[in-house]
Motif scaffolding. Sequence first.
Motif, PDB file in Angstrom:
ATOM      1  N   MET A   1     -29.725 -22.949 -19.137  1.00 13.63           N
ATOM      2  CA  MET A   1     -30.839 -22.223 -19.750  1.00 13.63           C
ATOM      3  C   MET A   1     -30.338 -20.943 -20.420  1.00 13.63           C
ATOM      4  SD  MET A   1     -33.885 -23.668 -18.933  1.00 13.63           S
ATOM      5  CE  MET A   1     -33.682 -25.423 -18.669  1.00 13.63           C
ATOM      6  N   PRO A   2     -31.023 -20.485 -21.443  1.00 11.12           N
ATOM      7  CA  PRO A   2     -30.622 -19.217 -22.066  1.00 11.12           C
ATOM      8  C   PRO A   2     -31.196 -18.025 -21.306  1.00 11.12           C
ATOM      9  CG  PRO A   2     -32.507 -20.132 -23.200  1.00 11.12           C
ATOM     10  CD  PRO A   2     -32.166 -21.114 -22.122  1.00 11.12           C
ATOM     11  N   CYS A   3     -31.420 -18.163 -20.018  1.00 13.12           N
ATOM     12  CA  CYS A   3     -32.399 -17.338 -19.320  1.00 13.12           C
ATOM     13  C   CYS A   3     -31.973 -16.997 -17.901  1.00 13.12           C
ATOM     14  CB  CYS A   3     -33.682 -18.171 -19.264  1.00 13.12           C
ATOM     15  SG  CYS A   3     -35.048 -17.402 -18.414  1.00 13.12           S
ATOM     16  N   LEU A   4     -32.274 -15.769 -17.458  1.00 17.37           N
ATOM     17  CA  LEU A   4     -32.058 -15.406 -16.061  1.00 17.37           C
ATOM     18  C   LEU A   4     -33.276 -15.692 -15.202  1.00 17.37           C
ATOM     19  CD1 LEU A   4     -29.758 -13.565 -17.323  1.00 17.37           C
ATOM     20  CD2 LEU A   4     -30.114 -12.193 -15.268  1.00 17.37           C
ATOM     21  N   ALA A   5     -34.450 -15.514 -15.792  1.00 21.72           N
ATOM     22  CA  ALA A   5     -35.682 -15.696 -15.015  1.00 21.72           C
ATOM     23  C   ALA A   5     -35.820 -17.127 -14.507  1.00 21.72           C
ATOM     24  CB  ALA A   5     -36.891 -15.309 -15.868  1.00 21.72           C
ATOM     25  N   LYS A   6     -35.182 -18.059 -15.200  1.00 22.69           N
ATOM     26  CA  LYS A   6     -35.215 -19.456 -14.747  1.00 22.69           C
ATOM     27  C   LYS A   6     -34.501 -19.625 -13.409  1.00 22.69           C
ATOM     28  CE  LYS A   6     -37.303 -21.440 -18.284  1.00 22.69           C
ATOM     29  NZ  LYS A   6     -38.546 -22.195 -18.111  1.00 22.69           N
ATOM     30  N   LYS A   7     -33.539 -18.738 -13.118  1.00 21.26           N
ATOM     31  CA  LYS A   7     -32.842 -18.801 -11.826  1.00 21.26           C
ATOM     32  C   LYS A   7     -33.827 -18.515 -10.698  1.00 21.26           C
ATOM     33  CE  LYS A   7     -28.152 -17.315 -13.222  1.00 21.26           C
ATOM     34  NZ  LYS A   7     -27.164 -18.200 -12.593  1.00 21.26           N
TER      35      LYS A   7
ATOM     36  N   CYS B   1     -44.675 -21.188 -19.849  1.00 23.12           N
ATOM     37  CA  CYS B   1     -43.347 -21.780 -19.690  1.00 23.12           C
ATOM     38  C   CYS B   1     -42.246 -20.732 -19.602  1.00 23.12           C
ATOM     39  CB  CYS B   1     -43.061 -22.758 -20.819  1.00 23.12           C
ATOM     40  SG  CYS B   1     -43.439 -22.094 -22.422  1.00 23.12           S
ATOM     41  N   CYS B   2     -42.547 -19.487 -19.931  1.00 22.20           N
ATOM     42  CA  CYS B   2     -41.529 -18.432 -19.842  1.00 22.20           C
ATOM     43  C   CYS B   2     -41.694 -17.707 -18.506  1.00 22.20           C
ATOM     44  CB  CYS B   2     -41.696 -17.450 -20.999  1.00 22.20           C
ATOM     45  SG  CYS B   2     -40.795 -15.907 -20.749  1.00 22.20           S
ATOM     46  N   PRO B   3     -40.762 -17.871 -17.578  1.00 20.66           N
ATOM     47  CA  PRO B   3     -40.928 -17.234 -16.265  1.00 20.66           C
ATOM     48  C   PRO B   3     -40.815 -15.714 -16.308  1.00 20.66           C
ATOM     49  CG  PRO B   3     -38.822 -18.383 -16.392  1.00 20.66           C
ATOM     50  CD  PRO B   3     -39.554 -18.708 -17.649  1.00 20.66           C
ATOM     51  N   GLY B   4     -40.183 -15.181 -17.353  1.00 20.03           N
ATOM     52  CA  GLY B   4     -40.152 -13.724 -17.507  1.00 20.03           C
ATOM     53  C   GLY B   4     -41.563 -13.215 -17.749  1.00 20.03           C
ATOM     54  N   TRP B   5     -42.277 -13.899 -18.604  1.00 18.96           N
ATOM     55  CA  TRP B   5     -43.667 -13.546 -18.905  1.00 18.96           C
ATOM     56  C   TRP B   5     -44.554 -13.760 -17.683  1.00 18.96           C
ATOM     57  CZ3 TRP B   5     -48.179 -11.926 -20.150  1.00 18.96           C
ATOM     58  CH2 TRP B   5     -49.298 -12.738 -20.238  1.00 18.96           C
TER      59      TRP B   5
ATOM     60  N   VAL C   1     -46.694 -16.513 -25.151  1.00 19.85           N
ATOM     61  CA  VAL C   1     -45.912 -15.307 -24.854  1.00 19.85           C
ATOM     62  C   VAL C   1     -44.501 -15.712 -24.430  1.00 19.85           C
ATOM     63  CG1 VAL C   1     -45.745 -13.156 -23.543  1.00 19.85           C
ATOM     64  CG2 VAL C   1     -47.996 -14.153 -23.976  1.00 19.85           C
ATOM     65  N   MET C   2     -43.528 -15.099 -25.051  1.00 18.51           N
ATOM     66  CA  MET C   2     -42.128 -15.248 -24.641  1.00 18.51           C
ATOM     67  C   MET C   2     -41.593 -13.839 -24.358  1.00 18.51           C
ATOM     68  SD  MET C   2     -40.918 -18.280 -24.434  1.00 18.51           S
ATOM     69  CE  MET C   2     -41.547 -19.904 -24.717  1.00 18.51           C
ATOM     70  N   ALA C   3     -40.948 -13.676 -23.221  1.00 14.69           N
ATOM     71  CA  ALA C   3     -40.525 -12.335 -22.814  1.00 14.69           C
ATOM     72  C   ALA C   3     -39.428 -11.764 -23.704  1.00 14.69           C
ATOM     73  CB  ALA C   3     -40.053 -12.370 -21.366  1.00 14.69           C
ATOM     74  N   CYS C   4     -38.563 -12.618 -24.205  1.00 13.21           N
ATOM     75  CA  CYS C   4     -37.421 -12.102 -24.966  1.00 13.21           C
ATOM     76  C   CYS C   4     -37.759 -12.003 -26.459  1.00 13.21           C
ATOM     77  CB  CYS C   4     -36.210 -13.006 -24.769  1.00 13.21           C
ATOM     78  SG  CYS C   4     -35.641 -13.013 -23.058  1.00 13.21           S
ATOM     79  N   PRO C   5     -37.345 -10.938 -27.108  1.00 11.81           N
ATOM     80  CA  PRO C   5     -37.601 -10.824 -28.545  1.00 11.81           C
ATOM     81  C   PRO C   5     -37.015 -12.019 -29.294  1.00 11.81           C
ATOM     82  CG  PRO C   5     -36.834  -8.739 -27.659  1.00 11.81           C
ATOM     83  CD  PRO C   5     -36.670  -9.751 -26.561  1.00 11.81           C
ATOM     84  N   GLY C   6     -37.862 -12.699 -30.057  1.00 13.59           N
ATOM     85  CA  GLY C   6     -37.399 -13.893 -30.775  1.00 13.59           C
ATOM     86  C   GLY C   6     -37.490 -15.160 -29.934  1.00 13.59           C
ATOM     87  N   GLY C   7     -37.972 -15.038 -28.688  1.00 12.80           N
ATOM     88  CA  GLY C   7     -38.076 -16.210 -27.804  1.00 12.80           C
ATOM     89  C   GLY C   7     -36.749 -16.525 -27.152  1.00 12.80           C
ATOM     90  N   CYS C   8     -36.651 -17.730 -26.598  1.00  8.02           N
ATOM     91  CA  CYS C   8     -35.451 -18.096 -25.825  1.00  8.02           C
ATOM     92  C   CYS C   8     -34.177 -18.057 -26.655  1.00  8.02           C
ATOM     93  CB  CYS C   8     -35.603 -19.482 -25.238  1.00  8.02           C
ATOM     94  SG  CYS C   8     -36.943 -19.591 -24.072  1.00  8.02           S
ATOM     95  N   ALA C   9     -34.311 -18.224 -27.976  1.00  5.99           N
ATOM     96  CA  ALA C   9     -33.122 -18.146 -28.833  1.00  5.99           C
ATOM     97  C   ALA C   9     -32.412 -16.811 -28.597  1.00  5.99           C
ATOM     98  CB  ALA C   9     -33.516 -18.307 -30.294  1.00  5.99           C
ATOM     99  N   GLY C  10     -33.194 -15.774 -28.316  1.00  9.22           N
ATOM    100  CA  GLY C  10     -32.631 -14.445 -28.033  1.00  9.22           C
ATOM    101  C   GLY C  10     -32.617 -14.151 -26.543  1.00  9.22           C
ATOM    102  N   GLY C  11     -32.553 -15.190 -25.733  1.00 11.30           N
ATOM    103  CA  GLY C  11     -32.667 -15.047 -24.281  1.00 11.30           C
ATOM    104  C   GLY C  11     -31.540 -14.244 -23.655  1.00 11.30           C
ATOM    105  N   GLY C  12     -31.828 -13.710 -22.483  1.00 10.27           N
ATOM    106  CA  GLY C  12     -30.872 -12.845 -21.788  1.00 10.27           C
ATOM    107  C   GLY C  12     -29.671 -13.576 -21.224  1.00 10.27           C
ATOM    108  N   GLY C  13     -29.659 -14.917 -21.305  1.00  9.62           N
ATOM    109  CA  GLY C  13     -28.508 -15.674 -20.802  1.00  9.62           C
ATOM    110  C   GLY C  13     -27.650 -16.241 -21.914  1.00  9.62           C
TER     111      GLY C  13
ATOM    112  N   LEU D   1     -36.744 -10.022 -15.272  1.00 10.05           N
ATOM    113  CA  LEU D   1     -35.539 -10.871 -15.356  1.00 10.05           C
ATOM    114  C   LEU D   1     -35.340 -11.452 -16.751  1.00 10.05           C
ATOM    115  CD1 LEU D   1     -35.572 -12.645 -11.877  1.00 10.05           C
ATOM    116  CD2 LEU D   1     -33.802 -11.139 -12.782  1.00 10.05           C
ATOM    117  N   CYS D   2     -35.745 -10.706 -17.761  1.00  7.79           N
ATOM    118  CA  CYS D   2     -35.539 -11.187 -19.137  1.00  7.79           C
ATOM    119  C   CYS D   2     -34.065 -11.115 -19.516  1.00  7.79           C
ATOM    120  CB  CYS D   2     -36.369 -10.367 -20.120  1.00  7.79           C
ATOM    121  SG  CYS D   2     -35.836  -8.643 -20.244  1.00  7.79           S
ATOM    122  N   GLY D   3     -33.308 -10.243 -18.853  1.00  7.82           N
ATOM    123  CA  GLY D   3     -31.869 -10.163 -19.121  1.00  7.82           C
ATOM    124  C   GLY D   3     -31.513  -9.442 -20.421  1.00  7.82           C
TER     125      GLY D   3
HETATM  126 FE1  SF4 Z   1     -38.606 -16.189 -21.269  1.00  4.10          FE
HETATM  127 FE2  SF4 Z   1     -36.886 -17.579 -22.697  1.00  4.10          FE
HETATM  128 FE3  SF4 Z   1     -36.439 -14.994 -22.223  1.00  4.10          FE
HETATM  129 FE4  SF4 Z   1     -36.242 -16.751 -20.279  1.00  4.10          FE
HETATM  130  S1  SF4 Z   1     -34.956 -16.659 -22.120  1.00  4.10           S
HETATM  131  S2  SF4 Z   1     -37.280 -14.788 -20.144  1.00  4.10           S
HETATM  132  S3  SF4 Z   1     -37.834 -18.221 -20.781  1.00  4.10           S
HETATM  133  S4  SF4 Z   1     -38.130 -15.872 -23.453  1.00  4.10           S
END
Ligand code: SF4
Length: 570
Positions: A353-359, A299-303, A497-509, A190-192
Amino acid sequence: MVNATIDRIPVSVPEGTSILEAARAAGVMIPSLCYLKELNEIGACRVCVVEIEGTQTLVPSCNSPLQEGMVIHTNSPRVREARKINVELILSQHDGRCSSCVRGGNCALQAIANDLGILENLYPVQAPPNDWTRSFPLYREASKCIKCMRCVQVCDKVQGLGIWDVEGTGSRTTVDVSRNRRIAEVDCALCGQCITHCPVGALRERDDTARAFEMLADPELVTVVQVAPAVRAAWGEAFGLNREQASTGRMAAALRRIGFDYVFDTNFTADLTIMEEGSEFLARQKNLNYDGRPLFTSCCPGWVRFAKAHYPALVSDLSTAKSPQQMFGAVAKSYFAEKIGVTPEKVRCISVMPCLAKKQECALPTMQDAGAGQDVDLVLTTREMTRMLKSEHVRPELLDEEPFDSPLGTGSGAAVIFGATGGVMEAALRSACFLATGSNPDPDAFAEIRGEKGWREAQFSLGGDTLRVAAVSGLGNADRLIRALLHGEVQYDFVEVMACPGGCAGGGGQPICEGCELAGERGGLLYQIDAANPIRFSHENPEVQRLYQEYLGHPLSERAHHLLHTDHTA
Ligand code: SF4
Ligand code: HC0
């Protein structure tokens, strides 16, 4: 070097450069649809075709290298005609009801069709029906997929997950969950990233805006919104605001305009996370039974989803500290509800959130510790928040800046960098150093761990001990790091570990910018916000200190354990 001419402009580029990149370097913009540099250079859409003088067939410029002496035409009548037909054929398999599409106005196919002057659909539209599970946080509309393969490539090459694949043959070729599986059965993190790399509206988040509006309209409820660190670096993109206009103060004002009773900051609980996770880390290091395995951030639910699915043996090495989002929900429905004299049942806690996994994280059965159902009731992505503001006709640029509410609205500079890769680690080190030695380090003492490289490592001295740390972003990189750890090739004490490249700044949301990778730029902005904050350390957040004095006692106390920690069993 290779010398050629493109549209009568002489060009000279290193050998192996594609015609498309050579043209762009010379200021000639060849349109493209499926192309993603270094990720998807397959010439599938045939929108980037060009004519090479002396040859019969047109070639896709994205995967044809420029060769010595070539004379290229990017806009000859033959090229224009072919490009138009190719786009018309794509449109013939695409549900083109743009006015009800989430990407209307921000769609690469719509843009290229408009640019080419396609004013009517010449071919009858034959798009496959949608049969997707609506409850899953990731939503796919098969009728909009243009088979560009971008989702397949980003999921495979960057995230190493292989969730998507090509299905069917001939005109029935499509992209779907690989090996005929349903999305709910596969280990999608669910990194999006598939969404933010989709050029059209075939992929999006489950839309939860209607549920949010319902909560806002209920006069019996107290609605509390928290905004994640990385959202502030990106939300203005959806409105075309410049960085000054897109301030945190205007975002807070805009959220009040659409009816939230309290506008708070996830940064507050990012600081709280550091207090708990930093204390957990130091206790682990001091434990005589400590076996040298690193502590992983959680803290990263994708990870966390990835770790549970692929490396279950590592789950016991995840920090037990809940993510800031979940700590916020637990504190909002306990401490804060008590403060304002309402029962937790009356509070609705909504996150942006910038994130789908948070859902999915907020719906875990282990995230219900304040005694009133889910601690966080609903998660909206940054995109959903901006859609809500637009649907209420809020013009953020016209609003005066407003502060967050108190007491859950104060955050340190250390908290805001959570939104960039390496930021959680750096914030933790700033406070761990204080907790171990009793004095503050230079707030920028751990800047070595910053950067855009997907896997970075550093060593720092902490109270006389040498600490080996690493920060990775992107699940492909995480996988490589874990394998190296398991093979004894590297050794670390603490890993972010952050699932999205660049961390949440590059999040899937986050807002989608066609062909742009904005995580680095947004992360840079977060570091600027950190540098400008008078408080640079989580342990100096006065509201967090007050929360401990008035309610929690001390880090890792029994109440802190109950509200702020989890064993990741769900
Ligand atoms: Fe993880 Fe942030 Fe990507 Fe969500 S937006 S999956 S918390 S790195
Ligand atoms: Fe993140 Fe977070 S930094 S995961 O990316 O830790 O989503 O921004 O909110 O929870 O704070 C996302 C962002 C958060 C959490 C924080 C962490």
